[in-house]
Design a protein around this motif. Structure first.
Motif, PDB file in Angstrom:
ATOM      1  N   MET B   1      46.928  29.445  10.211  1.00 19.89           N
ATOM      2  CA  MET B   1      47.785  30.636  10.300  1.00 19.89           C
ATOM      3  C   MET B   1      47.425  31.424  11.567  1.00 19.89           C
ATOM      4  O   MET B   1      46.280  31.447  11.985  1.00 19.89           O
ATOM      5  CB  MET B   1      47.558  31.491   9.046  1.00 19.89           C
ATOM      6  CG  MET B   1      48.538  32.652   8.906  1.00 19.89           C
ATOM      7  SD  MET B   1      50.258  32.137   8.951  1.00 19.89           S
ATOM      8  CE  MET B   1      51.017  33.507   9.775  1.00 19.89           C
ATOM      9  N   ILE B   2      48.408  32.040  12.117  1.00 21.15           N
ATOM     10  CA  ILE B   2      48.184  32.860  13.310  1.00 21.15           C
ATOM     11  C   ILE B   2      47.431  34.129  12.900  1.00 21.15           C
ATOM     12  O   ILE B   2      47.766  34.759  11.898  1.00 21.15           O
ATOM     13  CB  ILE B   2      49.535  33.236  13.952  1.00 21.15           C
ATOM     14  CG1 ILE B   2      50.270  31.972  14.403  1.00 21.15           C
ATOM     15  CG2 ILE B   2      49.333  34.196  15.107  1.00 21.15           C
ATOM     16  CD1 ILE B   2      51.747  32.153  14.558  1.00 21.15           C
ATOM     17  N   LEU B   4      47.069  37.557  13.082  1.00 15.15           N
ATOM     18  CA  LEU B   4      47.910  38.660  13.569  1.00 15.15           C
ATOM     19  C   LEU B   4      47.073  39.797  14.144  1.00 15.15           C
ATOM     20  O   LEU B   4      47.381  40.329  15.209  1.00 15.15           O
ATOM     21  CB  LEU B   4      48.801  39.180  12.441  1.00 15.15           C
ATOM     22  CG  LEU B   4      49.925  38.240  12.004  1.00 15.15           C
ATOM     23  CD1 LEU B   4      50.675  38.824  10.814  1.00 15.15           C
ATOM     24  CD2 LEU B   4      50.892  37.990  13.143  1.00 15.15           C
ATOM     25  N   GLN B   7      45.655  38.893  17.530  1.00  9.91           N
ATOM     26  CA  GLN B   7      46.687  38.861  18.573  1.00  9.91           C
ATOM     27  C   GLN B   7      47.140  40.269  18.939  1.00  9.91           C
ATOM     28  O   GLN B   7      47.347  40.586  20.111  1.00  9.91           O
ATOM     29  CB  GLN B   7      47.898  38.043  18.104  1.00  9.91           C
ATOM     30  CG  GLN B   7      47.597  36.583  17.845  1.00  9.91           C
ATOM     31  CD  GLN B   7      47.233  35.834  19.116  1.00  9.91           C
ATOM     32  OE1 GLN B   7      47.451  36.328  20.226  1.00  9.91           O
ATOM     33  NE2 GLN B   7      46.660  34.653  18.967  1.00  9.91           N
ATOM     34  N   ASP B   8      47.275  41.114  17.923  1.00 11.72           N
ATOM     35  CA  ASP B   8      47.750  42.470  18.182  1.00 11.72           C
ATOM     36  C   ASP B   8      46.722  43.244  18.996  1.00 11.72           C
ATOM     37  O   ASP B   8      47.053  43.945  19.952  1.00 11.72           O
ATOM     38  CB  ASP B   8      48.032  43.183  16.855  1.00 11.72           C
ATOM     39  CG  ASP B   8      48.592  44.580  17.087  1.00 11.72           C
ATOM     40  OD1 ASP B   8      49.368  44.746  18.046  1.00 11.72           O
ATOM     41  OD2 ASP B   8      48.250  45.497  16.317  1.00 11.72           O
ATOM     42  N   HIS B  11      46.598  42.205  22.488  1.00  7.78           N
ATOM     43  CA  HIS B  11      47.753  42.702  23.233  1.00  7.78           C
ATOM     44  C   HIS B  11      47.511  44.113  23.758  1.00  7.78           C
ATOM     45  O   HIS B  11      48.017  44.484  24.822  1.00  7.78           O
ATOM     46  CB  HIS B  11      48.979  42.686  22.311  1.00  7.78           C
ATOM     47  CG  HIS B  11      50.270  42.959  23.014  1.00  7.78           C
ATOM     48  ND1 HIS B  11      50.779  42.116  23.973  1.00  7.78           N
ATOM     49  CD2 HIS B  11      51.152  43.979  22.909  1.00  7.78           C
ATOM     50  CE1 HIS B  11      51.923  42.601  24.428  1.00  7.78           C
ATOM     51  NE2 HIS B  11      52.171  43.734  23.801  1.00  7.78           N
ATOM     52  N   GLU B 294      58.120  46.373  14.374  1.00  5.56           N
ATOM     53  CA  GLU B 294      57.721  44.969  14.241  1.00  5.56           C
ATOM     54  C   GLU B 294      57.450  44.631  12.772  1.00  5.56           C
ATOM     55  O   GLU B 294      57.782  43.540  12.310  1.00  5.56           O
ATOM     56  CB  GLU B 294      56.449  44.685  15.043  1.00  5.56           C
ATOM     57  CG  GLU B 294      56.670  44.604  16.540  1.00  5.56           C
ATOM     58  CD  GLU B 294      56.716  45.964  17.197  1.00  5.56           C
ATOM     59  OE1 GLU B 294      55.805  46.778  16.931  1.00  5.56           O
ATOM     60  OE2 GLU B 294      57.650  46.237  17.965  1.00  5.56           O
ATOM     61  N   MET B 298      59.179  41.830  10.595  1.00  7.47           N
ATOM     62  CA  MET B 298      58.431  40.787   9.893  1.00  7.47           C
ATOM     63  C   MET B 298      58.852  40.748   8.433  1.00  7.47           C
ATOM     64  O   MET B 298      59.034  39.678   7.857  1.00  7.47           O
ATOM     65  CB  MET B 298      56.923  41.040  10.009  1.00  7.47           C
ATOM     66  CG  MET B 298      56.380  40.762  11.407  1.00  7.47           C
ATOM     67  SD  MET B 298      54.584  40.601  11.401  1.00  7.47           S
ATOM     68  CE  MET B 298      54.095  42.060  12.237  1.00  7.47           C
ATOM     69  N   GLY B 302      61.067  37.709   6.434  1.00  7.93           N
ATOM     70  CA  GLY B 302      60.503  37.094   5.242  1.00  7.93           C
ATOM     71  C   GLY B 302      58.999  36.948   5.238  1.00  7.93           C
ATOM     72  O   GLY B 302      58.439  36.303   4.357  1.00  7.93           O
ATOM     73  N   ILE B 303      58.293  37.537   6.225  1.00  6.42           N
ATOM     74  CA  ILE B 303      56.831  37.485   6.211  1.00  6.42           C
ATOM     75  C   ILE B 303      56.337  38.264   4.992  1.00  6.42           C
ATOM     76  O   ILE B 303      56.755  39.398   4.787  1.00  6.42           O
ATOM     77  CB  ILE B 303      56.249  38.125   7.498  1.00  6.42           C
ATOM     78  CG1 ILE B 303      56.805  37.451   8.744  1.00  6.42           C
ATOM     79  CG2 ILE B 303      54.730  38.113   7.490  1.00  6.42           C
ATOM     80  CD1 ILE B 303      56.298  36.076   8.999  1.00  6.42           C
ATOM     81  N   PRO B 304      55.456  37.664   4.178  1.00  2.27           N
ATOM     82  CA  PRO B 304      54.981  38.376   2.993  1.00  2.27           C
ATOM     83  C   PRO B 304      54.165  39.613   3.368  1.00  2.27           C
ATOM     84  O   PRO B 304      53.464  39.614   4.376  1.00  2.27           O
ATOM     85  CB  PRO B 304      54.093  37.358   2.273  1.00  2.27           C
ATOM     86  CG  PRO B 304      54.286  36.068   2.966  1.00  2.27           C
ATOM     87  CD  PRO B 304      54.893  36.325   4.290  1.00  2.27           C
ATOM     88  N   ASN B 305      54.243  40.651   2.542  1.00  4.78           N
ATOM     89  CA  ASN B 305      53.454  41.876   2.731  1.00  4.78           C
ATOM     90  C   ASN B 305      51.983  41.569   2.948  1.00  4.78           C
ATOM     91  O   ASN B 305      51.316  42.196   3.758  1.00  4.78           O
ATOM     92  CB  ASN B 305      53.567  42.764   1.500  1.00  4.78           C
ATOM     93  CG  ASN B 305      54.763  43.682   1.581  1.00  4.78           C
ATOM     94  OD1 ASN B 305      55.381  43.796   2.638  1.00  4.78           O
ATOM     95  ND2 ASN B 305      55.088  44.333   0.486  1.00  4.78           N
ATOM     96  N   ARG B 306      51.514  40.609   2.158  1.00 10.22           N
ATOM     97  CA  ARG B 306      50.101  40.228   2.197  1.00 10.22           C
ATOM     98  C   ARG B 306      49.608  40.026   3.634  1.00 10.22           C
ATOM     99  O   ARG B 306      48.560  40.532   4.021  1.00 10.22           O
ATOM    100  CB  ARG B 306      49.969  38.928   1.386  1.00 10.22           C
ATOM    101  CG  ARG B 306      48.654  38.258   1.346  1.00 10.22           C
ATOM    102  CD  ARG B 306      48.727  37.081   0.341  1.00 10.22           C
ATOM    103  NE  ARG B 306      49.936  36.253   0.492  1.00 10.22           N
ATOM    104  CZ  ARG B 306      50.043  35.257   1.395  1.00 10.22           C
ATOM    105  NH1 ARG B 306      49.062  34.982   2.202  1.00 10.22           N
ATOM    106  NH2 ARG B 306      51.162  34.561   1.459  1.00 10.22           N
ATOM    107  N   LEU B 307      50.400  39.309   4.437  1.00 12.26           N
ATOM    108  CA  LEU B 307      49.970  39.017   5.813  1.00 12.26           C
ATOM    109  C   LEU B 307      49.940  40.277   6.667  1.00 12.26           C
ATOM    110  O   LEU B 307      49.034  40.469   7.483  1.00 12.26           O
ATOM    111  CB  LEU B 307      50.909  37.991   6.447  1.00 12.26           C
ATOM    112  CG  LEU B 307      50.805  36.571   5.905  1.00 12.26           C
ATOM    113  CD1 LEU B 307      51.755  35.650   6.641  1.00 12.26           C
ATOM    114  CD2 LEU B 307      49.378  36.070   6.035  1.00 12.26           C
ATOM    115  N   MET B 311      46.636  42.228   8.275  1.00 10.13           N
ATOM    116  CA  MET B 311      46.524  42.613   9.690  1.00 10.13           C
ATOM    117  C   MET B 311      46.032  44.051   9.812  1.00 10.13           C
ATOM    118  O   MET B 311      45.087  44.330  10.552  1.00 10.13           O
ATOM    119  CB  MET B 311      47.885  42.453  10.372  1.00 10.13           C
ATOM    120  CG  MET B 311      47.955  43.034  11.765  1.00 10.13           C
ATOM    121  SD  MET B 311      49.519  42.720  12.593  1.00 10.13           S
ATOM    122  CE  MET B 311      50.518  44.044  11.964  1.00 10.13           C
TER     123      MET B 311
END
Ligand SMILES: Nc1ncnc2c1ncn2[C@@H]1O[C@H](COP(=O)(O)OP(=O)(O)O)[C@@H](O)[C@H]1O
Ligand SMILES: [Mg+2]
Lengths: 238, 382
Positions: B1-2, B4, B7-8, B11, B294, B298, B302-307, B311
């Motif tokens: 999995m990326i 997040l 990466q954030d 950035h 963003e 997300m 459809g990205i789940p809240n969990r992810l 983050m």
């Protein structure tokens, strides 16, 4: 028998209540089959985004019926408890270019959703690279969205929408931020994707020059949806 | 999995680091505050530890000699020595004085008076870094390095001039004043002798000529086989004195001398920790608000809240952790600049770390709440 596509029957959406009630969609019925590219047109404020977000299981309708493929997902209420899973598994969204995740590079933007879907990494990786290659972005895999042009980002957004092999793609003004040549190539691409991947695509647009690429036109008139054939040429259709 | 959060942060790395550094300085201050408290507790015990007595005999019904003034006759020392169980006994004086250095700046010190030929030698050999302890009965002085006086320097005190024969390191009183040591006789002259006009007026009234010498306390050690409590109660049956064991004296010190300042510092520290928590919370809140578009997108695709929540929480914890590292670095960089002794302990640091992690976690809930509330339908406008 082919599954997929969208069917909407007698869909209603009212914002607000009582005196403030705004009846945006009042009994919309239409169908988009797999492999079809449909344009959704109407003047600004007529309810295009509202309709699209209801089909996309993002916005709750007031009443009506929605089928995604063979599955009915809405019958005056959502039939699935978790609409987000529906979105994640069945629907690809394309918005204007600036709706990419700015802190993820091109490849990660495309991989994010299938990985969240727990698809195996090698498969996701291969698919993402294939899609980005298909869209002419093989050189830009590790670029950040801010480093790309509007047209390139729009193609990344398309790749992202395709990454999970959705049955349906919903595109809200995907060409709004592009010049006319890029707009033409993006719509041609959507048409090609619809045909090759057997996806049902609904695209909101304001630009009638793009309508000749579509298989049908969905026009919102007084809260209902008229289904029209595409124009013969770009000139004659207004 | 990326990843997040990674990466954030990558950035917006410089912004993230600057933020962490700011919070870190705040935590550094918290660490210094705790260090000041530790320093006070440590300092308060220095005199007690250097003197190493079993018993402290003071004026009856007082908490002397540190927490309350106490006066005894010097001959108490000899009376005590004749007592069964007492091994050594020595009279001591303690008095706050003002000395002047060559620049005529006033230096507040606590002067310890002891008999250079007596049973107790409060100048700890371990702390003596230059010269020697007192030898003569008059006009010698041992100073601590913090006073700034040099070995061999001549210092005016009262009507006399003293020469510095020794320098100790880091000896201070329970209130943080640097210690100096002078002979008991000199100390008595300074503390109990009156000014010339007073002596003349006393003589005129016929009350002069007192020969009795006063001291503030008599300390004693015991012969083997005697317990401090037993001997203390025997001394107290004479009714003239109050007697404390070494540990009672330590308790008096911490309860009456350090407690108030430690409460103050504790309150400061608590407020600072609270403020740090609130600041981390606000930072996370704005960090989440900045990303709310963003996050809505997300959620929409459809990205789940969990992810998304993962983050936010990871970023918060990382912010807390990096701030903590900066804080320690900062504290160790500046602590020697403080006039009071600052004792930085890793245990305190670790305790603060867990508090900050907990605070960060609570703070991240603010962001998580924002994530839960973010409406995917608002992600696309118009
Ligand atoms: N959340 C909302 N609350 C109230 N009215 C809304 C809301 N969202 C949209 N509308 C109204 O619904 C109508 C259709 O909006 P929209 O679907 O965005 O139009 P379009 O995309 O066709 O420009 C507009 O009149 C708008 O004001
Ligand atoms: Mg719209």
């Amino acid at each position: 028998m082919e599954t997929g596509g969208i069917r909407v029957n007698n869909l209603h959406k009212t914002f607000g209540q009582g005196e403030n009630a705004v009846h945006v969609i009042q009994g919309a019925s239409f169908e988009v089959k797999p492999g079809e590219l449909a344009a959704l047109i109407a003047p600004s404020g007529a309810g295009k985004s509202t309709l699209l977000m209801m089909i996309g299981c993002v916005l709750d309708p007031s009443s009506g019926e929605i089928w995604l493929g063979d599955t009915q997902v809405y019958q005056n209420r959502w039939l699935e408890k978790d609409t987000r899973t529906l979105r994640r598994e069945k629907i690809g969204f394309i918005f204007q270019a600036h709706y990419l995740i700015p802190f993820l590079n091109v490849l990660d933007n495309v991989r994010l959703l299938p990985l969240a879907n727990q698809e195996p990494l090698p498969q996701v990786e291969a698919r993402a690279r294939e899609l980005l290659g298909y869209l002419g972005l093989e050189e830009k895999l590790h670029a950040m969205p801010s480093d790309l042009s509007g047209g390139q980002n729009q193609r990344v957004a398309i790749a992202r929408a395709l990454a999970t092999r959705p049955q349906i793609i919903l595109a809200d003004e995907p060409t709004a931020a592009l010049d006319i040549e890029r707009a033409h190539s993006v719509v041609q691409l959507l048409r090609q994707i619809a045909k090759e991947q057997r996806v049902a695509i609904i695209m909101v647009t304001h630009d009638e020059r793009l309508l000749s690429y579509c298989d049908k036109i969905l026009k919102i008139v007084a809260g209902k949806v008229d289904t029209l054939p595409p124009p013969e040429t770009t000139e004659t259709f207004i | 999995m990326i990843h997040l959060a990674y990466q954030d942060i990558r950035h917006t790395l410089s912004k993230f680091l600057v933020t962490a550094m700011g919070v870190g300085m705040l935590l550094g201050i918290v660490l210094i505050m705790i260090g000041v408290y530790r320093g006070m507790v440590d300092d308060a015990r220095i005199l007690l530890n250097d003197i190493q007595a079993d018993l402290w005999i003071v004026q009856q019904d007082t908490l002397g000699p540190f927490a309350e003034s106490s006066r005894l006759h010097q001959d108490t020392q000899d009376t005590l020595k004749s007592l069964d169980g007492i091994d050594k006994a020595a009279a001591l004086t303690f008095q706050n004085l003002q000395l002047y250095n060559r620049q005529q700046q006033a230096i507040r010190v606590l002067a310890v008076g002891y008999d250079p030929a007596g049973d107790f030698q409060p100048v700890s050999p371990e702390r003596l870094i230059q010269g020697r302890a007192l030898r003569a009965q008059h006009y010698e002085m041992v100073v601590t390095d913090k006073t700034g006086f040099q070995l061999g320097e001549q210092i005016a005190l009262g009507r006399d001039t003293y020469s510095v024969v020794g320098v100790t390191r880091g000896t201070v009183s329970s209130s943080g004043d640097p210690l100096i040591y002078i002979s008991l006789k000199d100390a008595q002259n300074v503390q109990f002798s009156y000014s010339n006009p007073r002596i003349r007026s006393d003589r005129a009234r016929g009350i002069g000529g007192q020969q009795t010498q006063l001291v503030n306390t008599v300390v004693a050690t015991l012969r083997p086989g005697y317990t401090p409590v037993a001997v203390a109660s025997e001394i107290e049956t004479w009714k003239h004195f109050t007697t404390y064991t070494q540990s009672e004296q330590a308790t008096i010190l911490s309860r009456n001398v350090i407690e108030r300042s430690s409460k103050q510092i504790g309150l400061f520290t608590a407020i600072l920790v609270l403020v740090s928590g609130i600041i981390i919370g606000l930072i996370i809140y704005t960090m989440t608000l900045e990303k709310i578009k963003e996050i809505s997108i997300m959620k929409l695709i459809g990205i789940p809240n969990r992810l998304v929540i993962k983050m936010i929480v990871q970023e918060t914890l990382l912010l807390g952790a990096i701030a903590f590292v900066f804080g320690n670095f900062f504290a160790h960089l500046i602590y020697s600049q403080f006039p009071k002794r600052v004792v930085l302990l890793w245990n305190d640091s670790l305790a603060l770390f867990s508090v900050i992690l907990a605070a960060s976690f609570l703070a991240s809930l603010v962001g998580v709440y924002k994530v839960m509330k973010a409406d995917p339908a608002t992600a696309i406008g118009g």
